[in-house]
Design a protein around this motif. Sequence first.
Motif, short mmCIF file in Angstrom:
data_model
loop_
_atom_site.label_atom_id
_atom_site.label_comp_id
_atom_site.label_asym_id
_atom_site.label_seq_id
_atom_site.Cartn_x
_atom_site.Cartn_y
_atom_site.Cartn_z
N GLN A 205 0.83 -1.20 0.00
CA GLN A 205 0.00 0.00 0.00
C GLN A 205 0.86 1.25 0.00
O GLN A 205 0.59 2.22 -0.70
CB GLN A 205 -0.93 0.01 1.22
N ARG A 208 2.16 1.93 -3.21
CA ARG A 208 1.07 2.09 -4.18
C ARG A 208 1.09 0.98 -5.22
O ARG A 208 0.96 1.19 -6.43
CB ARG A 208 1.13 3.45 -4.89
N GLU A 210 -0.47 -2.57 -6.52
CA GLU A 210 -1.67 -3.39 -6.42
C GLU A 210 -1.24 -4.83 -6.65
O GLU A 210 -0.80 -5.19 -7.75
CB GLU A 210 -2.70 -2.96 -7.46
N SER A 223 -3.75 -9.05 0.19
CA SER A 223 -4.08 -8.15 -0.92
C SER A 223 -3.84 -6.71 -0.50
O SER A 223 -4.11 -6.33 0.65
CB SER A 223 -5.56 -8.33 -1.29
N SER A 224 -3.30 -5.95 -1.43
CA SER A 224 -3.09 -4.53 -1.14
C SER A 224 -4.44 -3.84 -0.99
O SER A 224 -4.57 -2.85 -0.28
CB SER A 224 -2.29 -3.88 -2.27
N ASP A 225 -5.46 -4.35 -1.65
CA ASP A 225 -6.81 -3.81 -1.52
C ASP A 225 -7.60 -4.74 -0.60
O ASP A 225 -7.87 -5.90 -0.96
CB ASP A 225 -7.45 -3.75 -2.92
N TYR A 291 -6.86 -3.67 -15.40
CA TYR A 291 -5.51 -3.96 -14.89
C TYR A 291 -4.84 -4.97 -15.79
O TYR A 291 -5.50 -5.82 -16.39
CB TYR A 291 -5.60 -4.58 -13.49
#
Length: 634
Positions: A205, A208, A210, A223-225, A291
């Motif tokens: 994160q 930045r 993903e 998961s970064s998200d 993506y």
Amino acid sequence: MKCDPNLYRAAPPSLAVKPRLIRHLFLPPLVILLMVALGFLGFWLSEHYGIRSLSESGQRQLELNARAVESEISKYTYLPSLLELESSVSQLLDDPTPEHRQTVNDYLEGLNRRSRSRAIYVMDTTGRVLATSNWRDVDSYLGEDLSFRAYFQNAVRGQPGRFYGIGSTNGEPGYYLAHGLEEQGKIIGVAVVKVRLESMEERWQRARLEAFVSDENGIIILSSDPARRLKSVRPLSEDTKERLARSLQYYWFPLNELEPLARERLAEGVEKLTFPANVEVAQGDNEDISYLSQTRPLSDTPWNFTLLTPLQDLRREAINQGILVAVAFALLAFLLIAWNERRKVIATRLAAREALQEANNQLERKIGERTTDLRASNDRLKAQIRERRQAEETLRRAQDELVQAGKLAAIGQMSTSIAHELNQPLAALRTLSGNTVRFLERGQLDIASANLKTINELIDRMGRITASLRSFARRGDDHGQASLAKAVDATLQLLASRLDGAAVQVHGQFIDAQVQIDQTRLEQILVNLIGNALDAMHAQPTPELWLEGEASDGKYRLRVRDNGHGIDAQARKHLFEPFFTTKPGEQGLGLGLTLSASLAAATGGSLSVEHPASGGTAFVLGLPLVSPHPAEPI
Ligand code: ADP
């Protein structure tokens, strides 16, 4: 009906304009279509090559981050096996007394603190936790039966137990590494290390990035998200779902599938994924997010590391490129059309110039031809003029001759009356002179004197007659100016005997005027006109002669009217023809009117005839005035 074949040769105008109409109708949509097609092609190519270069750089990024994940996981790989070396652990497994447990608890607590793992615990072969690093916590694992855990089941069979799951005690996710503790080739217990891998998520994160890690079941465990966590990357079969639910590996999480809108496989391990817009992330921009997804298996684990590279920037750039291509094409098309139009205009201008040049040449040719014609006709005209001049000269000479001849004829004609006129006074003179001699001899002086006076008067009269005759007969010099009154007087004088003899009543209604004609010629005209009038009136019991004059438009018109027998219709046609006469024998020559008319015309005047309804004839002599203001009336 006859048809003109030319009608069918030339194309009708409506057909002639059709190609242009078609061009104007179809060219703009065609250009727009090509513009859109080229724009799309530009966009597609830009995106295609962009993705290719992005996947190359993404590959490096993938490798780098996958290694980082591998090293993070492998850090703890050997930690559970270390417990094999610890004697207190084997003592506890052999003899699980509270003292031994406490010793191992303390040991594990210290080890856990140092290794920064989440928890380290030891289980017996039944799966019950004998000692744990978190023995102090309320939700400690101590005494718990974790035999259902897959990592235990693997480890107790002597296989490495690797497992990501959610803790059944506190619901906390973690990575479990289990190792079967052996003593003399026999498994006496299982050592487990629970590790939290969230630090990796935080690291992603912060960078930045993903990315996510999916386990052997295809469930995203890191998961970064956070929204993607515990979602499956591929569809789970019902059996798998049941098995996973039973093992409580993911506690009671629903394990929904991570559903991209579109999934496009580009290469082995490379996909293009499009996710629906995340309102929070996109902040009102409801565009779907694409993506580039690159996946690589993580070594020593059944897991996969997936790196997601957003394609928005690339897409935006590709759109820009597409627009640029479309605009460039539109510009080029516009330039081409403009150039073509200009070329046509120039061609039209050239054609028009050539046509003009051709028309000029034709005109010049025609002018040349006309000039030649005109020159020829001019030469002809000049020749004609010369001929006319010569004819005119001849005519004038003939006219002069005729005037002279007319005069002589008039003299001859008048000679009888002149002789009569002169004989009478001569006879009277003879008588008077004889008488006068006798009266003188008798001494009758009064009577003699009266006779002499009469003789004088007679001589004067005779002199006037001869003078008139002389002036009439003379070929007079044309001084070009005459007094009308004088001319009338002279004429009446000349014709006095005839006028008196016929007892003609003369009405003089004119004013004196200076007219542009020789005096003698004017008198000659008047002698002719009045003489003719006297002839016409010879049978008239009350002959009357009117001399009426008026000036207008710079001319003086004298009307000589009589109440004679008039002129019959047949004679009217030939009046002014030479030698036309109705007079019998020697009386008429037929030259009087001809000469008079030509004399009048020679000074710019005219002679015409009128036939009054009251009877008789009137000749109108028109002559140009010397001065526009005529003299006083007589
Ligand atoms: P001429 O007197 O020698 O015949 P003119 O040329 O003077 O020739 O006249 C031509 C003819 O015109 C005359 O013979 C006559 O018939 C006719 N004429 C001319 N003047 C008059 C007139 N005042 N009245 C009637 N007839 C006329």
